[in-house]
Motif scaffolding. Sequence first.
Motif, PDB file in Angstrom:
ATOM      1  N   SER A 652       0.831  -1.204   0.000  1.00  0.00           N
ATOM      2  CA  SER A 652       0.000   0.000   0.000  1.00  0.00           C
ATOM      3  C   SER A 652       0.865   1.254   0.000  1.00  0.00           C
ATOM      4  CB  SER A 652      -0.931  -0.005   1.214  1.00  0.00           C
ATOM      5  OG  SER A 652      -0.215   0.201   2.421  1.00  0.00           O
ATOM      6  N   ALA A 653       2.059   1.185   0.636  1.00  0.00           N
ATOM      7  CA  ALA A 653       2.960   2.333   0.661  1.00  0.00           C
ATOM      8  C   ALA A 653       3.448   2.672  -0.751  1.00  0.00           C
ATOM      9  CB  ALA A 653       4.140   2.048   1.581  1.00  0.00           C
ATOM     10  N   VAL A 654       3.871   1.648  -1.495  1.00  0.00           N
ATOM     11  CA  VAL A 654       4.372   1.873  -2.853  1.00  0.00           C
ATOM     12  C   VAL A 654       3.260   2.404  -3.752  1.00  0.00           C
ATOM     13  CG1 VAL A 654       5.335   0.764  -4.895  1.00  0.00           C
ATOM     14  CG2 VAL A 654       6.189   0.153  -2.622  1.00  0.00           C
ATOM     15  N   LEU A 655       2.090   1.744  -3.677  1.00  0.00           N
ATOM     16  CA  LEU A 655       0.983   2.166  -4.538  1.00  0.00           C
ATOM     17  C   LEU A 655       0.510   3.577  -4.173  1.00  0.00           C
ATOM     18  CD1 LEU A 655      -0.946   1.449  -6.799  1.00  0.00           C
ATOM     19  CD2 LEU A 655      -2.482   0.421  -5.110  1.00  0.00           C
ATOM     20  N   SER A 656       0.471   3.907  -2.898  1.00  0.00           N
ATOM     21  CA  SER A 656       0.038   5.246  -2.475  1.00  0.00           C
ATOM     22  C   SER A 656       0.995   6.319  -2.995  1.00  0.00           C
ATOM     23  CB  SER A 656      -0.038   5.310  -0.943  1.00  0.00           C
ATOM     24  OG  SER A 656      -1.000   4.417  -0.441  1.00  0.00           O
ATOM     25  N   ALA A 657       2.288   6.022  -2.957  1.00  0.00           N
ATOM     26  CA  ALA A 657       3.273   6.986  -3.462  1.00  0.00           C
ATOM     27  C   ALA A 657       3.103   7.211  -4.962  1.00  0.00           C
ATOM     28  CB  ALA A 657       4.685   6.503  -3.151  1.00  0.00           C
ATOM     29  N   ILE A 658       2.842   6.122  -5.691  1.00  0.00           N
ATOM     30  CA  ILE A 658       2.657   6.237  -7.142  1.00  0.00           C
ATOM     31  C   ILE A 658       1.378   7.011  -7.465  1.00  0.00           C
ATOM     32  CG2 ILE A 658       2.026   4.887  -9.185  1.00  0.00           C
ATOM     33  CD1 ILE A 658       4.962   5.001  -8.780  1.00  0.00           C
ATOM     34  N   ILE A 659       0.299   6.758  -6.711  1.00  0.00           N
ATOM     35  CA  ILE A 659      -0.964   7.468  -6.946  1.00  0.00           C
ATOM     36  C   ILE A 659      -0.788   8.958  -6.669  1.00  0.00           C
ATOM     37  CG2 ILE A 659      -3.345   7.749  -6.141  1.00  0.00           C
ATOM     38  CD1 ILE A 659      -3.412   4.735  -5.619  1.00  0.00           C
ATOM     39  N   PHE A 660      -0.146   9.274  -5.541  1.00  0.00           N
ATOM     40  CA  PHE A 660       0.083  10.688  -5.228  1.00  0.00           C
ATOM     41  C   PHE A 660       0.935  11.335  -6.314  1.00  0.00           C
ATOM     42  CE2 PHE A 660       2.706  14.076  -3.540  1.00  0.00           C
ATOM     43  CZ  PHE A 660       1.758  14.910  -2.970  1.00  0.00           C
ATOM     44  N   ASN A 661       1.944  10.628  -6.789  1.00  0.00           N
ATOM     45  CA  ASN A 661       2.837  11.158  -7.823  1.00  0.00           C
ATOM     46  C   ASN A 661       2.062  11.540  -9.081  1.00  0.00           C
ATOM     47  OD1 ASN A 661       5.779  11.520  -8.507  1.00  0.00           O
ATOM     48  ND2 ASN A 661       5.163  10.199 -10.208  1.00  0.00           N
ATOM     49  N   ALA A 662       0.967  10.811  -9.357  1.00  0.00           N
ATOM     50  CA  ALA A 662       0.159  11.096 -10.550  1.00  0.00           C
ATOM     51  C   ALA A 662      -0.811  12.239 -10.319  1.00  0.00           C
ATOM     52  CB  ALA A 662      -0.588   9.841 -10.988  1.00  0.00           C
ATOM     53  N   ILE A 663      -1.556  12.167  -9.212  1.00  0.00           N
ATOM     54  CA  ILE A 663      -2.639  13.147  -9.036  1.00  0.00           C
ATOM     55  C   ILE A 663      -2.118  14.533  -8.660  1.00  0.00           C
ATOM     56  CG2 ILE A 663      -4.302  11.360  -8.424  1.00  0.00           C
ATOM     57  CD1 ILE A 663      -4.035  12.181  -5.524  1.00  0.00           C
ATOM     58  N   VAL A 664      -0.901  14.613  -8.098  1.00  0.00           N
ATOM     59  CA  VAL A 664      -0.373  15.946  -7.770  1.00  0.00           C
ATOM     60  C   VAL A 664      -0.176  16.763  -9.039  1.00  0.00           C
ATOM     61  CG1 VAL A 664       2.102  15.388  -7.855  1.00  0.00           C
ATOM     62  CG2 VAL A 664       1.276  17.170  -6.301  1.00  0.00           C
ATOM     63  N   ILE A 665       0.073  16.087 -10.164  1.00  0.00           N
ATOM     64  CA  ILE A 665       0.212  16.788 -11.440  1.00  0.00           C
ATOM     65  C   ILE A 665      -1.095  17.492 -11.793  1.00  0.00           C
ATOM     66  CG2 ILE A 665       0.589  16.495 -13.925  1.00  0.00           C
ATOM     67  CD1 ILE A 665       2.424  14.113 -13.217  1.00  0.00           C
ATOM     68  N   VAL A 666      -2.216  16.785 -11.600  1.00  0.00           N
ATOM     69  CA  VAL A 666      -3.518  17.365 -11.918  1.00  0.00           C
ATOM     70  C   VAL A 666      -3.782  18.602 -11.067  1.00  0.00           C
ATOM     71  CG1 VAL A 666      -6.001  16.935 -11.965  1.00  0.00           C
ATOM     72  CG2 VAL A 666      -4.407  15.116 -12.613  1.00  0.00           C
ATOM     73  N   PHE A 667      -3.452  18.516  -9.786  1.00  0.00           N
ATOM     74  CA  PHE A 667      -3.697  19.646  -8.890  1.00  0.00           C
ATOM     75  C   PHE A 667      -2.826  20.855  -9.230  1.00  0.00           C
ATOM     76  CE2 PHE A 667      -5.481  16.304  -6.128  1.00  0.00           C
ATOM     77  CZ  PHE A 667      -6.671  16.921  -5.781  1.00  0.00           C
ATOM     78  N   LEU A 668      -1.666  20.612  -9.847  1.00  0.00           N
ATOM     79  CA  LEU A 668      -0.743  21.704 -10.152  1.00  0.00           C
ATOM     80  C   LEU A 668      -0.938  22.287 -11.552  1.00  0.00           C
ATOM     81  CD1 LEU A 668       2.580  20.400  -8.555  1.00  0.00           C
ATOM     82  CD2 LEU A 668       1.094  22.226  -7.716  1.00  0.00           C
ATOM     83  N   VAL A 669      -1.734  21.620 -12.398  1.00  0.00           N
ATOM     84  CA  VAL A 669      -1.949  22.138 -13.755  1.00  0.00           C
ATOM     85  C   VAL A 669      -2.541  23.550 -13.743  1.00  0.00           C
ATOM     86  CG1 VAL A 669      -3.297  21.846 -15.871  1.00  0.00           C
ATOM     87  CG2 VAL A 669      -2.068  19.914 -14.914  1.00  0.00           C
ATOM     88  N   PRO A 670      -3.592  23.834 -12.953  1.00  0.00           N
ATOM     89  CA  PRO A 670      -4.109  25.214 -12.946  1.00  0.00           C
ATOM     90  C   PRO A 670      -3.058  26.237 -12.540  1.00  0.00           C
ATOM     91  CG  PRO A 670      -5.669  23.723 -11.896  1.00  0.00           C
ATOM     92  CD  PRO A 670      -4.414  22.949 -12.105  1.00  0.00           C
ATOM     93  N   LEU A 671      -2.193  25.878 -11.582  1.00  0.00           N
ATOM     94  CA  LEU A 671      -1.139  26.802 -11.165  1.00  0.00           C
ATOM     95  C   LEU A 671      -0.149  27.034 -12.297  1.00  0.00           C
ATOM     96  CD1 LEU A 671       0.186  28.432  -8.866  1.00  0.00           C
ATOM     97  CD2 LEU A 671       1.466  26.371  -8.268  1.00  0.00           C
ATOM     98  N   ALA A 672       0.183  25.972 -13.040  1.00  0.00           N
ATOM     99  CA  ALA A 672       1.112  26.113 -14.166  1.00  0.00           C
ATOM    100  C   ALA A 672       0.534  27.006 -15.251  1.00  0.00           C
ATOM    101  CB  ALA A 672       1.449  24.734 -14.738  1.00  0.00           C
ATOM    102  N   LEU A 673      -0.772  26.893 -15.501  1.00  0.00           N
ATOM    103  CA  LEU A 673      -1.401  27.694 -16.554  1.00  0.00           C
ATOM    104  C   LEU A 673      -1.637  29.132 -16.105  1.00  0.00           C
ATOM    105  CD1 LEU A 673      -4.046  25.193 -17.981  1.00  0.00           C
ATOM    106  CD2 LEU A 673      -1.721  25.619 -18.770  1.00  0.00           C
TER     107      LEU A 673
END
Length: 719
Positions: A652-673
């Motif tokens: 669960s630790a490995v999978l949670s890190a990978i999931i966070f690594n993906a969704i943080v991109i989505v949360f930062l897209v508005p800031l990048a734009l």
Amino acid sequence: MTTTTPTTAPPFKPGESHSKRAKSAFSLEQVVAAVPGAFGKLDPRRMWRNPVMFIVEVGAVLTTVLAVAEPFLGGPQSSGGSAVPGSFTGAIAAWLWLTVLFANLAESVAEGRGKAQADSLRKTRTSTMARRLRNHNGSADPAAERADTVAVSSADLAPGDVVVVTAGELIPGDGDILWGIASVDESAITGESAPVVRESGGDRSAVTGGTRVLSDRIVVRITAKPGETFVDRMIGLVEGASRQKTPNEIALNILLASLSIVFVIVTLTLNPIASYAASTVSLPILIALLVCLIPTTIGALLSSVGIAGMDRLVQRNVLAMSGRAVEAAGDVTTLLLDKTGTITYGNRRATEFVALGGVDPRDLVRAAALSSLADPTAEGKSIVALAESDGVRVGASAPGDVVPFTAQTRMSGLDQPDGTSIRKGAASAVAAWIDGDGQDAFTMPADLAQQVERISASGGTPLVVAVKGPSGEGSVLGLVHLKDIVKEGLKERFAEMRAMGIRTVMVTGDNPLTAKSIAAEAGVDDYLAEATPEDKLAFIRREQEGGNLVAMTGDGTNDAPALAQADVGVAMNTGTSAAKEAGNMVDLDSDPSKLIDIVRIGKQLLITRGALTTFSIANDLAKYFAIIPAMFMGVFPGLAALNIMGLHSPASAVLSAIIFNAIVIVFLVPLALRGVRYRPMSASRILNRNLLVYGLGGVVAPFIGIKLIDLAVALIPGF
């Protein structure tokens, strides 16, 4: 001549505020429209240009192959002494693919906003029939030239061709006006509904293909080939087709690629190290570790940050010819600003009536107003307005014969029916007029000379007002003080520039005394008086030799050398073709003061990139605390002390890190734009702010995010 009328859907609606556009930077409609482009970017031939995300895609492919093969190979193997559930590899593969797609989506959304603007611009390129002159002789008579024209398609026009365009017709191509003056509707290009005036022989002679002449008749020399017009260049720029990676972006890509290579080597050495402890690390976990080690967040958003920076300029009707120009704007240290139209309103205004001793002030005010009723200039209108504010009204028209201003007389005025004449103009010209035949030389009164000197020393222009009676005797009534009015709020904006470490320099053709006065009032740091094109060029070169980056605006052919030399050269859209070709930005609104906004946007781009890079590197720290203990806790129980987040299990630790690594991109897209909000401050304060907000935030956010995801993953059977 027949024309095909295009649908002129402006890229920006007239009256639409920039803030309104900024708020819609990341809408659901844009995301849906960008999804096909995100999938299209999965092509490895495109992905390899982004080394970080290319590694993630390779990892996604490998884990997908393993997930498909595991049922035939006896299921997933344990890792680091810990068992993993059967769905583990497939889940890792799915989230790696999502990571790549989210990165592509960020870039696709940024590009999609430009493509929507480009589509509206394409509607202005409809083929138009034009009247090409065989032999232009400069005739002002349309009938004289009509017999010498031939109808051709705008697509067949070549540079150097001369065409006639009259009211109601579209201008068939980019060019310069050789003869005539006309009002032109440029809303299809600028989004502004108000027509503009274009005329020959000045700095407002350039016209753009696809715009419509509303009045009069002009003769235009074509300067651009079909397919290479200003609109074509705009389309390429806003679509991103011409966007080259900037030096800073290339350097950051090299750094990210180097880090990725280092972490690939580190990951490959883990299994040999683990073998000494009689353990192995499964390939899916190694891939997950690698993806979490490399700076995927900034790798995913780097391209979209650059595209969005150029788009923010487009939102303000400024076209940057390259991303390099936007970045250079962020590093500018010297700002050259033309006085007229930038620092001042460009039209001198009457601010004071000064009556000489023994003269009734109302007589002076009335005489000045009467002589200005027929004066169409801004100066003349301001004299009438000032007189009315003083309570003197002279009606809508002046009785008598109007004497217009000429460069030879340097005066204007009014000859009244009773034989009285009024003149206003330069002191020496009025003195010569009073002197008349020269038999009785006129001596300027001492108090008049003092007032002339006082007004000149303050940076103003003194206009002397005098009258002659029917018998020819003349006398001076006083003066009108004309002044270049400094635009409101500029002093505060220049103070902001100073806080950024930018030195502002006013460039003017005025004498040093006037230049010094206006520079002090405006709050600029320095000024260049009586400036010629050679002086501007030499000044820019001196600044650059001293290690400074220079920005300037210009609209005339005489500005072209300096625009080409400057690191950021902003040409006005109303200016000549030479100016627009020399600059690396074009302001469609032709507002020279927008240079200050351009600098702010450039700095915002650099700060946004720096903030996201800081966040990306900082949030890797939490991922290490999630994955490293999970890999070896089964073999080395002491590593459990590093599991400070209290994660449920290694899987669960490995999978949670990978999931966070993906969704943080989505949360930062508005800031990048949208970009990180920029506040004027020193570079050291900006760095400290970035470290505090995005560095500390990049450490804290993953600890919270991974823990919350782990709580959800723990509910899945097997994890």
